[in-house]
Design a protein around this motif. Structure first.
Motif, PDB file in Angstrom:
ATOM      1  N   ALA A   3     -15.546 -38.061 -18.800  1.00  0.00           N
ATOM      2  CA  ALA A   3     -16.729 -37.800 -19.621  1.00  0.00           C
ATOM      3  C   ALA A   3     -17.463 -39.071 -20.037  1.00  0.00           C
ATOM      4  O   ALA A   3     -18.652 -39.050 -20.293  1.00  0.00           O
ATOM      5  N   GLY A   4     -16.761 -40.201 -20.057  1.00  0.00           N
ATOM      6  CA  GLY A   4     -17.419 -41.402 -20.505  1.00  0.00           C
ATOM      7  C   GLY A   4     -17.541 -42.481 -19.449  1.00  0.00           C
ATOM      8  O   GLY A   4     -17.820 -43.623 -19.780  1.00  0.00           O
ATOM      9  N   PHE A   5     -17.317 -42.154 -18.196  1.00  0.00           N
ATOM     10  CA  PHE A   5     -17.297 -43.205 -17.182  1.00  0.00           C
ATOM     11  C   PHE A   5     -18.698 -43.728 -16.880  1.00  0.00           C
ATOM     12  O   PHE A   5     -19.698 -43.038 -17.008  1.00  0.00           O
ATOM     13  N   HIS A   6     -18.725 -45.001 -16.491  1.00  0.00           N
ATOM     14  CA  HIS A   6     -19.981 -45.624 -16.057  1.00  0.00           C
ATOM     15  C   HIS A   6     -19.925 -45.968 -14.574  1.00  0.00           C
ATOM     16  O   HIS A   6     -20.937 -46.298 -13.974  1.00  0.00           O
ATOM     17  N   SER A   7     -18.741 -45.948 -13.988  1.00  0.00           N
ATOM     18  CA  SER A   7     -18.567 -46.125 -12.551  1.00  0.00           C
ATOM     19  C   SER A   7     -17.394 -45.263 -12.137  1.00  0.00           C
ATOM     20  O   SER A   7     -16.646 -44.766 -12.967  1.00  0.00           O
ATOM     21  N   MET A   8     -17.212 -45.070 -10.843  1.00  0.00           N
ATOM     22  CA  MET A   8     -16.124 -44.224 -10.367  1.00  0.00           C
ATOM     23  C   MET A   8     -14.820 -45.006 -10.269  1.00  0.00           C
ATOM     24  O   MET A   8     -13.764 -44.422 -10.070  1.00  0.00           O
ATOM     25  N   ALA A   9     -14.864 -46.326 -10.364  1.00  0.00           N
ATOM     26  CA  ALA A   9     -13.657 -47.143 -10.292  1.00  0.00           C
ATOM     27  C   ALA A   9     -12.717 -46.782 -11.441  1.00  0.00           C
ATOM     28  O   ALA A   9     -13.131 -46.679 -12.592  1.00  0.00           O
ATOM     29  N   GLY A  10     -11.456 -46.561 -11.118  1.00  0.00           N
ATOM     30  CA  GLY A  10     -10.465 -46.236 -12.125  1.00  0.00           C
ATOM     31  C   GLY A  10     -10.299 -44.760 -12.397  1.00  0.00           C
ATOM     32  O   GLY A  10      -9.350 -44.366 -13.072  1.00  0.00           O
ATOM     33  N   VAL A  11     -11.207 -43.939 -11.915  1.00  0.00           N
ATOM     34  CA  VAL A  11     -11.076 -42.493 -12.076  1.00  0.00           C
ATOM     35  C   VAL A  11     -10.004 -41.988 -11.119  1.00  0.00           C
ATOM     36  O   VAL A  11      -9.970 -42.360  -9.946  1.00  0.00           O
ATOM     37  N   SER A  12      -9.111 -41.144 -11.605  1.00  0.00           N
ATOM     38  CA  SER A  12      -7.992 -40.649 -10.806  1.00  0.00           C
ATOM     39  C   SER A  12      -8.145 -39.142 -10.577  1.00  0.00           C
ATOM     40  O   SER A  12      -8.307 -38.379 -11.526  1.00  0.00           O
ATOM     41  N   VAL A  13      -8.091 -38.742  -9.304  1.00  0.00           N
ATOM     42  CA  VAL A  13      -8.292 -37.332  -8.937  1.00  0.00           C
ATOM     43  C   VAL A  13      -7.178 -36.884  -8.001  1.00  0.00           C
ATOM     44  O   VAL A  13      -6.771 -37.619  -7.082  1.00  0.00           O
ATOM     45  N   LEU A  14      -6.690 -35.675  -8.227  1.00  0.00           N
ATOM     46  CA  LEU A  14      -5.695 -35.074  -7.341  1.00  0.00           C
ATOM     47  C   LEU A  14      -6.367 -33.980  -6.525  1.00  0.00           C
ATOM     48  O   LEU A  14      -7.091 -33.144  -7.075  1.00  0.00           O
ATOM     49  N   VAL A  15      -6.147 -33.989  -5.215  1.00  0.00           N
ATOM     50  CA  VAL A  15      -6.736 -33.014  -4.300  1.00  0.00           C
ATOM     51  C   VAL A  15      -5.617 -32.173  -3.708  1.00  0.00           C
ATOM     52  O   VAL A  15      -4.707 -32.707  -3.063  1.00  0.00           O
ATOM     53  N   THR A  16      -5.662 -30.853  -3.916  1.00  0.00           N
ATOM     54  CA  THR A  16      -4.680 -29.980  -3.277  1.00  0.00           C
ATOM     55  C   THR A  16      -5.208 -29.544  -1.907  1.00  0.00           C
ATOM     56  O   THR A  16      -6.411 -29.516  -1.688  1.00  0.00           O
ATOM     57  N   GLY A  17      -4.297 -29.222  -1.005  1.00  0.00           N
ATOM     58  CA  GLY A  17      -4.713 -28.884   0.351  1.00  0.00           C
ATOM     59  C   GLY A  17      -5.302 -30.098   1.048  1.00  0.00           C
ATOM     60  O   GLY A  17      -6.261 -29.991   1.817  1.00  0.00           O
ATOM     61  N   GLY A  18      -4.719 -31.260   0.798  1.00  0.00           N
ATOM     62  CA  GLY A  18      -5.298 -32.516   1.250  1.00  0.00           C
ATOM     63  C   GLY A  18      -5.323 -32.728   2.742  1.00  0.00           C
ATOM     64  O   GLY A  18      -6.078 -33.569   3.229  1.00  0.00           O
ATOM     65  N   SER A  19      -4.515 -31.989   3.506  1.00  0.00           N
ATOM     66  CA  SER A  19      -4.547 -32.155   4.959  1.00  0.00           C
ATOM     67  C   SER A  19      -5.389 -31.077   5.640  1.00  0.00           C
ATOM     68  O   SER A  19      -5.525 -31.077   6.857  1.00  0.00           O
ATOM     69  N   GLY A  20      -5.958 -30.165   4.859  1.00  0.00           N
ATOM     70  CA  GLY A  20      -6.850 -29.158   5.420  1.00  0.00           C
ATOM     71  C   GLY A  20      -8.231 -29.726   5.657  1.00  0.00           C
ATOM     72  O   GLY A  20      -8.516 -30.885   5.322  1.00  0.00           O
ATOM     73  N   LEU A  21      -9.104 -28.930   6.229  1.00  0.00           N
ATOM     74  CA  LEU A  21     -10.447 -29.407   6.562  1.00  0.00           C
ATOM     75  C   LEU A  21     -11.193 -29.899   5.322  1.00  0.00           C
ATOM     76  O   LEU A  21     -11.594 -31.069   5.244  1.00  0.00           O
ATOM     77  N   VAL A  22     -11.389 -29.023   4.344  1.00  0.00           N
ATOM     78  CA  VAL A  22     -12.154 -29.405   3.160  1.00  0.00           C
ATOM     79  C   VAL A  22     -11.417 -30.474   2.359  1.00  0.00           C
ATOM     80  O   VAL A  22     -12.004 -31.478   1.930  1.00  0.00           O
ATOM     81  N   GLY A  23     -10.124 -30.294   2.158  1.00  0.00           N
ATOM     82  CA  GLY A  23      -9.347 -31.246   1.379  1.00  0.00           C
ATOM     83  C   GLY A  23      -9.362 -32.649   1.950  1.00  0.00           C
ATOM     84  O   GLY A  23      -9.439 -33.637   1.209  1.00  0.00           O
ATOM     85  N   SER A  24      -9.290 -32.768   3.277  1.00  0.00           N
ATOM     86  CA  SER A  24      -9.285 -34.093   3.895  1.00  0.00           C
ATOM     87  C   SER A  24     -10.643 -34.770   3.770  1.00  0.00           C
ATOM     88  O   SER A  24     -10.733 -35.974   3.518  1.00  0.00           O
ATOM     89  N   TYR A  25     -11.722 -34.000   3.917  1.00  0.00           N
ATOM     90  CA  TYR A  25     -13.063 -34.568   3.749  1.00  0.00           C
ATOM     91  C   TYR A  25     -13.298 -34.970   2.295  1.00  0.00           C
ATOM     92  O   TYR A  25     -13.906 -36.014   2.024  1.00  0.00           O
ATOM     93  N   VAL A  26     -12.844 -34.143   1.362  1.00  0.00           N
ATOM     94  CA  VAL A  26     -12.993 -34.464  -0.057  1.00  0.00           C
ATOM     95  C   VAL A  26     -12.226 -35.744  -0.393  1.00  0.00           C
ATOM     96  O   VAL A  26     -12.747 -36.650  -1.068  1.00  0.00           O
ATOM     97  N   SER A  27     -10.978 -35.835   0.080  1.00  0.00           N
ATOM     98  CA  SER A  27     -10.158 -37.019  -0.204  1.00  0.00           C
ATOM     99  C   SER A  27     -10.819 -38.282   0.338  1.00  0.00           C
ATOM    100  O   SER A  27     -10.870 -39.315  -0.348  1.00  0.00           O
ATOM    101  N   ALA A  28     -11.336 -38.199   1.554  1.00  0.00           N
ATOM    102  CA  ALA A  28     -11.979 -39.365   2.169  1.00  0.00           C
ATOM    103  C   ALA A  28     -13.221 -39.789   1.404  1.00  0.00           C
ATOM    104  O   ALA A  28     -13.463 -40.988   1.182  1.00  0.00           O
ATOM    105  N   GLU A  29     -14.029 -38.812   0.969  1.00  0.00           N
ATOM    106  CA  GLU A  29     -15.266 -39.133   0.251  1.00  0.00           C
ATOM    107  C   GLU A  29     -14.963 -39.731  -1.126  1.00  0.00           C
ATOM    108  O   GLU A  29     -15.612 -40.706  -1.544  1.00  0.00           O
TER     109      GLU A  29
END
Length: 312
Positions: A3-29
């Motif tokens: 909610a208070g970030f000024h850049s994406m550096a340091g933001v931590s996100v977990l992606v489920t289904g990470g080896s699937g089509l959408v999950g892999s593209y999301v993780s890469a982006e």
């Protein structure tokens, strides 16, 4: 926190289904823009040596796996792409039940921790046989257990978390896709000089969505922390099956394939993928950027570089 970030550096996100089509593209982006990504999947199809982000194999239906995720205190958002898909080998009701168990566990975790969730849902929750353009306020009318389970999870999530976003996506596609969709079949046939055949009069309409565009929608959801609710995320360019076959052949100009009518009724003849995506544009600043022709061409080049076309 997000909610208070000024850049994406340091933001931590977990992606489920990470080896699937959408999950892999999301993780890469997410990784590309500097987010600390942890991707989890029941099936580990991404080589850890090649992957540039954290990549874990775990069954998210397991309470032990959820305990591991719960221990990741720094995780600020979960992008929930994981889901079993219906097929001819497994009863759809069992698939839906398994998905609900998975969804309920993660929603409970987010509710208890206050973690933001972006839930990847589907436009199949709508009635797509009326010929009308549907938006996020259109009443849902899911057909089948899979779509009904998606609606149930959407409702539970939105009731549980004020900062949750639901992305209803339509016909995702992209390089590396393994599921046998009509687009994948048409591309494979064109590359091997087999005919591209359609059922009925070829007027069944689909709105294919490039997985990279879906990944950008996820990024915009994270960048817009105060926006929540349901968003239609589609390619924005509906196409009939007959037109799709012709477009694929255009992308494979040296193919000797032809487009054929099988003269067999199409049980989905009246399907019309007509979705309004203005809400995503207005609130997320998102519009699809990759045309279907460009996405198909990219996928074809990927196949030629990575796969034996005869086995595609």
């Amino acid at each position: 926190m997000i909610a208070g970030f000024h850049s994406m550096a340091g933001v931590s996100v977990l992606v489920t289904g990470g080896s699937g089509l959408v999950g892999s593209y999301v993780s890469a982006e997410l990784h590309k823009i500097g987010i600390d990504v942890t991707a989890v999947d029941k099936n580990q199809s991404i080589s850890a040596a090649m992957c540039k982000w954290h990549n874990w194999m775990m069954d998210l239906q397991s309470s032990e796996s959820l305990k591991v995720i719960r221990s990741l205190q720094e995780t600020e958002c979960i992008v929930h792409c994981a889901a079993l898909l219906p097929n001819n080998l497994v009863d759809e009701a069992l698939v839906a039940k398994a998905n609900r168990i998975l969804d309920k566990g993660l929603i409970k975790l987010c509710r208890e921790s206050g973690t933001k969730m972006i839930f990847i849902s589907t436009t199949s929750v709508y009635d797509t046989e009326t010929g009308a353009i549907v938006n996020e306020n259109t009443p849902v009318k899911p057909k089948g257990a899979y779509a009904r389970a998606k609606v149930e999870s959407e409702m539970e999530l939105l009731d549980s978390l004020s900062n949750a976003a639901v992305l209803r996506i339509c016909a995702p596609y992209g390089a590396g896709q393994r599921s046998k969709t009509v687009l994948r079949l048409f591309i494979g046939n064109a590359l091997t000089n087999a005919d591209l055949s359609y059922y009925g009069n070829g007027n069944r309409t689909q709105d294919f969505t490039y997985a990279g565009d879906i990944a950008r929608a996820v990024v915009n959801c994270i960048k817009t922390p105060n926006v929540a609710g349901v968003f239609n995320i589609t390619g924005g360019a509906p196409i009939t099956m007959k037109e799709l076959a012709a477009l694929v052949l255009k992308c494979v100009p040296n193919s000797t394939s032809t487009v054929m009518n099988l003269d067999v009724a199409d049980p989905q003849e009246n399907y019309r993928a007509l979705f309004n995506i203005q809400k995503a544009s207005d609130l997320l600043g998102w519009v699809p950027e990759t045309t279907l022709e460009d996405g198909i061409s990219e996928w074809i080049q990927w196949i030629r570089n990575h796969e034996n076309c005869s086995n595609f």
